[in-house]
Design a protein around this motif. Structure first.
Motif, PDB file in Angstrom:
ATOM      1  N   ARG A  24       5.155  14.542  -8.154  1.00 12.83           N
ATOM      2  CA  ARG A  24       4.621  14.528  -9.454  1.00 12.83           C
ATOM      3  C   ARG A  24       5.376  15.593 -10.370  1.00 12.83           C
ATOM      4  N   GLU A  25       5.635  16.629  -9.725  1.00 10.44           N
ATOM      5  CA  GLU A  25       6.522  17.548 -10.428  1.00 10.44           C
ATOM      6  C   GLU A  25       7.669  17.158 -10.848  1.00 10.44           C
ATOM      7  N   ARG A  26       8.583  16.584 -10.005  1.00 10.46           N
ATOM      8  CA  ARG A  26       9.706  16.048 -10.180  1.00 10.46           C
ATOM      9  C   ARG A  26       9.792  14.988 -11.444  1.00 10.46           C
ATOM     10  N   ALA A  27       8.791  14.256 -11.196  1.00  7.91           N
ATOM     11  CA  ALA A  27       8.630  13.055 -12.246  1.00  7.91           C
ATOM     12  C   ALA A  27       8.529  13.677 -13.655  1.00  7.91           C
ATOM     13  N   VAL A  28       7.880  14.723 -13.714  1.00  6.04           N
ATOM     14  CA  VAL A  28       7.749  15.454 -15.004  1.00  6.04           C
ATOM     15  C   VAL A  28       8.867  15.763 -15.396  1.00  6.04           C
ATOM     16  N   GLN A  29       9.724  16.558 -14.602  1.00  5.66           N
ATOM     17  CA  GLN A  29      11.023  17.070 -14.975  1.00  5.66           C
ATOM     18  C   GLN A  29      11.979  15.890 -15.601  1.00  5.66           C
ATOM     19  N   LEU A  30      12.059  14.780 -14.606  1.00  8.79           N
ATOM     20  CA  LEU A  30      12.775  13.627 -15.194  1.00  8.79           C
ATOM     21  C   LEU A  30      12.380  13.123 -16.608  1.00  8.79           C
ATOM     22  N   GLY A  31      11.077  12.854 -16.743  1.00  5.72           N
ATOM     23  CA  GLY A  31      10.622  12.447 -17.959  1.00  5.72           C
ATOM     24  C   GLY A  31      10.955  13.352 -18.925  1.00  5.72           C
ATOM     25  N   VAL A  32      11.077  14.687 -18.937  1.00  4.61           N
ATOM     26  CA  VAL A  32      11.409  15.645 -19.880  1.00  4.61           C
ATOM     27  C   VAL A  32      12.759  15.350 -20.348  1.00  4.61           C
ATOM     28  N   VAL A  33      13.623  14.980 -19.223  1.00  5.17           N
ATOM     29  CA  VAL A  33      14.966  14.916 -19.528  1.00  5.17           C
ATOM     30  C   VAL A  33      15.243  13.837 -20.258  1.00  5.17           C
ATOM     31  N   ALA A  34      14.392  12.605 -19.721  1.00  2.30           N
ATOM     32  CA  ALA A  34      14.625  11.280 -20.844  1.00  2.30           C
ATOM     33  C   ALA A  34      14.217  11.475 -22.075  1.00  2.30           C
ATOM     34  N   GLY A  35      13.103  12.276 -22.288  1.00  7.55           N
ATOM     35  CA  GLY A  35      12.797  12.534 -23.670  1.00  7.55           C
ATOM     36  C   GLY A  35      13.790  13.095 -24.721  1.00  7.55           C
ATOM     37  N   LEU A  36      14.215  14.148 -23.960  1.00  8.91           N
ATOM     38  CA  LEU A  36      15.288  14.939 -24.677  1.00  8.91           C
ATOM     39  C   LEU A  36      16.561  13.971 -25.147  1.00  8.91           C
ATOM     40  N   PHE A  37      16.991  13.162 -24.376  1.00 11.10           N
ATOM     41  CA  PHE A  37      17.888  12.074 -24.726  1.00 11.10           C
ATOM     42  C   PHE A  37      17.550  11.146 -25.692  1.00 11.10           C
ATOM     43  N   ALA A  38      16.120  10.836 -25.746  1.00  8.93           N
ATOM     44  CA  ALA A  38      15.735   9.913 -26.541  1.00  8.93           C
ATOM     45  C   ALA A  38      15.597  10.712 -28.025  1.00  8.93           C
ATOM     46  N   ALA A  39      15.650  12.041 -28.165  1.00  8.92           N
ATOM     47  CA  ALA A  39      15.544  12.652 -29.372  1.00  8.92           C
ATOM     48  C   ALA A  39      16.979  13.029 -29.874  1.00  8.92           C
ATOM     49  N   ALA A  40      17.852  12.920 -29.094  1.00 10.06           N
ATOM     50  CA  ALA A  40      19.406  13.130 -29.483  1.00 10.06           C
ATOM     51  C   ALA A  40      19.781  12.189 -30.551  1.00 10.06           C
TER      52      ALA A  40
END
Length: 304
Positions: A24-40
């Motif tokens: 679960r923790e790793r999934a949140v981390q990967l989701g955050v990175v995906a979200g950052l890329f989506a904001a770029a």
């Protein structure tokens, strides 16, 4: 859709990671990175402050900001072609080997050069910021021990989902830039009435936020119902705004968006500086209040 782009990618990335068996923790981390890329891709709004500085003082409003930003907004940074190339560059950058990083920088320089030749110096400068943002996110991902392949996949997820979120609220981005091919010619019309269209687009945005919040809550082991407080129902009073505010449209929406979002304060704790404040409960209750307010306004307007 600034927030919506990032939150949608966060939800998709996190849920996909969990489905693949990650913690679960790793999934949140990967989701955050995906979200950052989506904001770029929205790095292109960096032009707006400079445009306002050289523009007239009467443009110093929310609508004036967007009119200025739209000079380059939803341009090259929203291209699926450039997004794919930049995702490859992000993956190469995250390998931390010198040859791979040189190749990554070469891709970035090529993107800037192509944009500069085809669209001019302002677009080239915006692309520089876009490339720098993506590589910075890749660097952050490396610091979280995310593999290069995963970084590239998350970059693809974020960069390629972003442009589609703009189909409801603005002119379609040049999906296949730098190629002179039109993938979508017009904005997707949700309703012929401009105000109802705006309310429908706002509903999509809220649904996206709810998806991301549910994803985070689920991965943290909570349920939404246990986090919503009854005071969220106070948002229903926003229905009266239909009597006092001009009917909002995409072109003139700031008064509606800011006022309805302000109702999120309903979720704020009575004693915010006391110990034991549940900030997740605060966010969920505030979001529920905003959702109820938007629904109440839509019903009062006659859109529902």
């Amino acid at each position: 859709m600034f927030v919506g782009h990032a939150l949608f990618a966060f939800a998709l990335g996190a849920l996909a990671a969990r489905w693949l068996g990650l913690s679960r923790e790793r999934a949140v981390q990967l989701g955050v990175v995906a979200g950052l890329f989506a904001a770029a891709p929205d790095a292109d709004i960096v032009y707006a402050p400079f445009g306002l500085l050289v523009g007239a003082a009467e443009n110093l409003t929310a609508d004036g900001f967007w009119e200025t930003a739209n000079v380059v907004h939803r341009g090259p940074t929203h291209s699926l072609v450039l997004g794919t190339a930049l995702a490859v560059a992000a993956g190469l950058w995250s390998t931390e080997s010198q040859p791979a990083r040189i190749a990554s920088l070469a891709i970035g320089v090529a993107l800037v050069a192509v944009t500069g030749v085809l669209s001019g110096p302002v677009a080239a400068l915006v692309t520089v910021v876009f490339v720098a943002a993506a590589l910075a996110i890749a660097t952050f991902a490396v610091s979280r021990d995310i593999s290069p392949r995963t970084v590239a996949a998350l970059a693809l997820l974020g960069l390629l989902t972003h442009p589609f979120g703009d189909l409801f609220t603005g002119g379609p981005p040049p999906f296949l830039y730098p190629f002179d091919v039109t993938l979508v010619a017009e904005r997707v019309l949700l309703h012929p009435d401009p105000t109802t269209h705006l309310l429908a687009a706002f509903a999509i945005e809220l649904a996206t936020v709810w998806l991301a919040v549910w994803t985070y809550v689920h991965l943290r082991g909570y349920t939404l119902t246990e986090l919503v407080r009854p005071r969220a129902a106070l948002g229903i009073g926003y229905a009266a705004a239909v009597l006092f505010l001009p009917a909002p449209t995409l072109e003139r929406s700031a008064h509606f968006v800011f006022s309805v979002l302000a109702l999120g304060v309903i979720g704020a704790p009575v004693r915010p500086f006391s110990h034991g404040v549940d900030w997740l409960e605060t966010v969920v209750t505030g979001l529920a209040a905003v959702t109820i307010a938007a629904l109440a306004y839509a019903m009062a307007y006659g859109a529902i």
